[in-house]
Design an enzyme around this catalytic site. Sequence first.
Site, mmCIF file in Angstrom:
data_model
loop_
_atom_site.group_PDB
_atom_site.id
_atom_site.type_symbol
_atom_site.label_atom_id
_atom_site.label_comp_id
_atom_site.label_asym_id
_atom_site.label_seq_id
_atom_site.Cartn_x
_atom_site.Cartn_y
_atom_site.Cartn_z
ATOM 1 N N GLU A 149 38.348 36.098 23.467
ATOM 2 C CA GLU A 149 37.440 36.456 24.561
ATOM 3 C C GLU A 149 37.219 37.966 24.522
ATOM 4 O O GLU A 149 38.190 38.732 24.546
ATOM 5 C CB GLU A 149 38.114 36.137 25.900
ATOM 6 C CG GLU A 149 37.841 34.780 26.441
ATOM 7 C CD GLU A 149 38.365 34.623 27.877
ATOM 8 O OE1 GLU A 149 39.573 34.796 28.086
ATOM 9 O OE2 GLU A 149 37.553 34.315 28.764
ATOM 10 N N GLU A 181 41.695 26.345 35.371
ATOM 11 C CA GLU A 181 40.412 26.930 34.952
ATOM 12 C C GLU A 181 40.762 28.123 34.080
ATOM 13 O O GLU A 181 41.133 29.189 34.582
ATOM 14 C CB GLU A 181 39.596 27.366 36.173
ATOM 15 C CG GLU A 181 39.187 26.224 37.096
ATOM 16 C CD GLU A 181 38.097 25.331 36.497
ATOM 17 O OE1 GLU A 181 37.496 25.697 35.473
ATOM 18 O OE2 GLU A 181 37.869 24.252 37.063
ATOM 19 N N CYS A 202 34.503 34.187 32.484
ATOM 20 C CA CYS A 202 34.969 33.129 31.584
ATOM 21 C C CYS A 202 33.779 32.422 30.945
ATOM 22 O O CYS A 202 33.882 31.858 29.870
ATOM 23 C CB CYS A 202 35.813 32.134 32.354
ATOM 24 S SG CYS A 202 34.977 31.543 33.831
ATOM 25 N N LYS A 251 47.736 33.405 45.897
ATOM 26 C CA LYS A 251 48.075 34.724 45.364
ATOM 27 C C LYS A 251 46.897 35.274 44.567
ATOM 28 O O LYS A 251 46.604 34.803 43.487
ATOM 29 C CB LYS A 251 49.292 34.633 44.435
ATOM 30 C CG LYS A 251 49.857 35.986 44.106
ATOM 31 C CD LYS A 251 50.543 36.040 42.759
ATOM 32 C CE LYS A 251 49.570 36.110 41.628
ATOM 33 N NZ LYS A 251 48.765 37.348 41.586
HETATM 34 P P1 NAP Z 1 45.541 36.318 34.006
HETATM 35 O O1 NAP Z 1 46.199 37.517 33.467
HETATM 36 O O2 NAP Z 1 45.885 35.005 33.444
HETATM 37 O O3 NAP Z 1 45.844 36.338 35.585
HETATM 38 C C1 NAP Z 1 45.305 35.377 36.448
HETATM 39 C C2 NAP Z 1 46.166 35.299 37.689
HETATM 40 O O4 NAP Z 1 47.463 34.861 37.325
HETATM 41 C C3 NAP Z 1 46.374 36.617 38.402
HETATM 42 O O5 NAP Z 1 46.475 36.402 39.788
HETATM 43 C C4 NAP Z 1 47.706 37.077 37.858
HETATM 44 O O6 NAP Z 1 48.364 37.971 38.723
HETATM 45 C C5 NAP Z 1 48.434 35.775 37.789
HETATM 46 N N1 NAP Z 1 49.560 35.748 36.876
HETATM 47 C C6 NAP Z 1 49.719 36.415 35.707
HETATM 48 N N2 NAP Z 1 50.905 36.090 35.155
HETATM 49 C C7 NAP Z 1 51.490 35.183 35.990
HETATM 50 C C8 NAP Z 1 52.724 34.480 35.955
HETATM 51 N N3 NAP Z 1 53.605 34.606 34.967
HETATM 52 N N4 NAP Z 1 53.004 33.641 36.984
HETATM 53 C C9 NAP Z 1 52.143 33.478 37.995
HETATM 54 N N5 NAP Z 1 50.960 34.132 38.077
HETATM 55 C C10 NAP Z 1 50.638 34.968 37.072
HETATM 56 O O7 NAP Z 1 43.974 36.411 33.914
HETATM 57 P P2 NAP Z 1 43.028 37.602 34.388
HETATM 58 O O8 NAP Z 1 43.101 38.681 33.386
HETATM 59 O O9 NAP Z 1 43.305 37.956 35.809
HETATM 60 O O10 NAP Z 1 41.627 36.891 34.368
HETATM 61 C C11 NAP Z 1 40.856 36.782 33.237
HETATM 62 C C12 NAP Z 1 41.017 35.427 32.606
HETATM 63 O O11 NAP Z 1 40.658 34.422 33.549
HETATM 64 C C13 NAP Z 1 40.087 35.200 31.434
HETATM 65 O O12 NAP Z 1 40.779 34.542 30.418
HETATM 66 C C14 NAP Z 1 38.985 34.325 32.013
HETATM 67 O O13 NAP Z 1 38.298 33.567 31.064
HETATM 68 C C15 NAP Z 1 39.750 33.494 32.971
HETATM 69 N N6 NAP Z 1 38.870 32.931 33.999
HETATM 70 C C16 NAP Z 1 38.583 31.604 33.940
HETATM 71 C C17 NAP Z 1 37.709 31.048 34.859
HETATM 72 C C18 NAP Z 1 37.380 29.598 34.810
HETATM 73 O O14 NAP Z 1 36.842 29.092 35.785
HETATM 74 N N7 NAP Z 1 37.667 28.871 33.739
HETATM 75 C C19 NAP Z 1 37.134 31.842 35.845
HETATM 76 C C20 NAP Z 1 37.447 33.200 35.875
HETATM 77 C C21 NAP Z 1 38.324 33.729 34.941
HETATM 78 P P3 NAP Z 1 48.489 39.535 38.388
HETATM 79 O O15 NAP Z 1 47.257 39.941 37.685
HETATM 80 O O16 NAP Z 1 48.640 40.149 39.713
HETATM 81 O O17 NAP Z 1 49.713 39.633 37.538
#
Ligand code: NAP
Length: 487
Positions: free
Chosen positions: A391, A260, A294, A184
């Site tokens: 962040e 991650e 990240c 997804k």
């Molecule tokens: P996010 O809000 O946590 O969303 C990540 C993914 O999870 C999206 O596909 C989102 O879908 C989905 N999601 C959200 N709520 C969910 C739930 N309750 N159940 C299942 N899936 C759910 O993060 P983001 O804003 O997209 O990404 C930024 C974050 O990712 C930052 O904190 C960054 O540091 C982190 N990141 C970490 C790495 C690493 O390798 N450590 C790499 C890249 C990014 P929807 O958006 O469609 O709701």
Amino acid sequence: MSTVSESGVVDAVGKELFIGGKWTQATGGRTFGVHDPSTGGLLCEVADASPQDGMAALDAAVAAQADWAQYPPRERGEILRRSYDALMARQEELALLMTLEMGKPLAEARGEIAYAAEFFRWFAEEAVRIDGGYATAPNGTGRFLVTKQPVGPSILITPWNFPMAMGTRKIGPAVAAGCTMVIKPAAQTPLSMLALTQILADAGLPDGVLNVLTTSDSGGVMEPLIRDGRARKLSFTGSTSVGRKLLEQCSEKVLRTSMELGGNAPFLVFDDADLEAAVDGAMQAKMRNIGEACTAANRFYVQRGVVDEFSRRLTERMAALPIGRGTEGGVVVGPLIDEAAIEKVSSLVSDAAQRGAQVLTGGATVDGPGNFYQPTVLTGVPADARMADEEIFGPVAPISAFDTEDEAVAAANNTEYGLVSYLYTSDLKRGLRVSERLEAGMVGLNQGVVSNPAAPFGGIKQSGLGREGGTVGIDEFLETKYVAVNL
Ligand code: NAP
């Protein structure tokens, strides 16, 4: 070089769900819109999966697992290798597609396609290197036969900031290991994943091995799949707050997890550093992906003897960066992903300024349309500023001074996160000593970018569990089985 137009690359992508090897409408034909963050304009509509569609995707992954686990590793590797070739052959059009949905400048999008493809090349090579063992037991008569098997159907969830690479970093090892998948992508950037899906299908991935769900209801669709218990693995990349919630859900049926999560990277510059190299590294660590990474440097700690000169040089470089739509030539700073991101960055900057930080450049939004924020440098940022804990995920570099090595290490480690830390010094002993003391899964030693498909990527503390890439990356999708042999 492709000559495809903006509308051409969007039109070329499948907009439906991909279940059991077929493009399928969502229940009731429901769709949601995907927008260009640099204009706010609608790019297209994609299928909006329901929980029922989600279950159909899991059914397909479960049905395909047994045959897929028996598929010759060499052929699994060849599918990845052909997909690598296709990604590189279509780099230009895929980069344009990514820039349209996510906003990053074209040059960075091209770089991400190459980085993403490299995971497939790497895991094409790893597919045929899954090893085992045969050993004599301490009593001399027994034997230990150790083998590795695919974990089983896996749920993969990816964020919007690297729409292609966060997918290939999971799909590559899952394919190599012999796991089927339900993936997804984030609702804000589903198009890169949909394009990748067709590439994998064309490369010969059997029906049901990869199932793709796009949805505006990620929680509602994914939670039943996680709690179902037939999927044996969740690999998630995203925020720590969502990761915590998913870990709880995984606990019910004890799924294997790879997490991650978020970061809060410190960037240390010692008096003895090559200052020009440190500024170059700071620009990469801060501005890659418009600061929406990240791995982005979130806090700069600079030794007092060089802090003014470092701040001056960084400010000069940041102030000169061209801002604009990522599709325009020469643009380095694209839009942030949405209005909420702009509001968060603005409030973190005003909070730091109210607590006494000085704005050396930037510090404001850019007039619309689109979600643009000026590259910003702040000095004298106090330890209690919110941005020291949170962040930033935007083009803002907060600088604070330190006096001693101990003080720098303590400040760097003063966070719940532990993804990556950077340090610049020309003293080798100090470089290694401080690298050992930094609480992070990765350290950039005189280097502003650590990501590399051949290296183990991942964090400690609340930045996550497990590693992606490198020789250990495939282990996340393998179980070790031991057979006790009585001779
Ligand atoms: P996010 O809000 O946590 O969303 C990540 C993914 O999870 C999206 O596909 C989102 O879908 C989905 N999601 C959200 N709520 C969910 C739930 N309750 N159940 C299942 N899936 C759910 O993060 P983001 O804003 O997209 O990404 C930024 C974050 O990712 C930052 O904190 C960054 O540091 C982190 N990141 C970490 C790495 C690493 O390798 N450590 C790499 C890249 C990014 P929807 O958006 O469609 O709701």
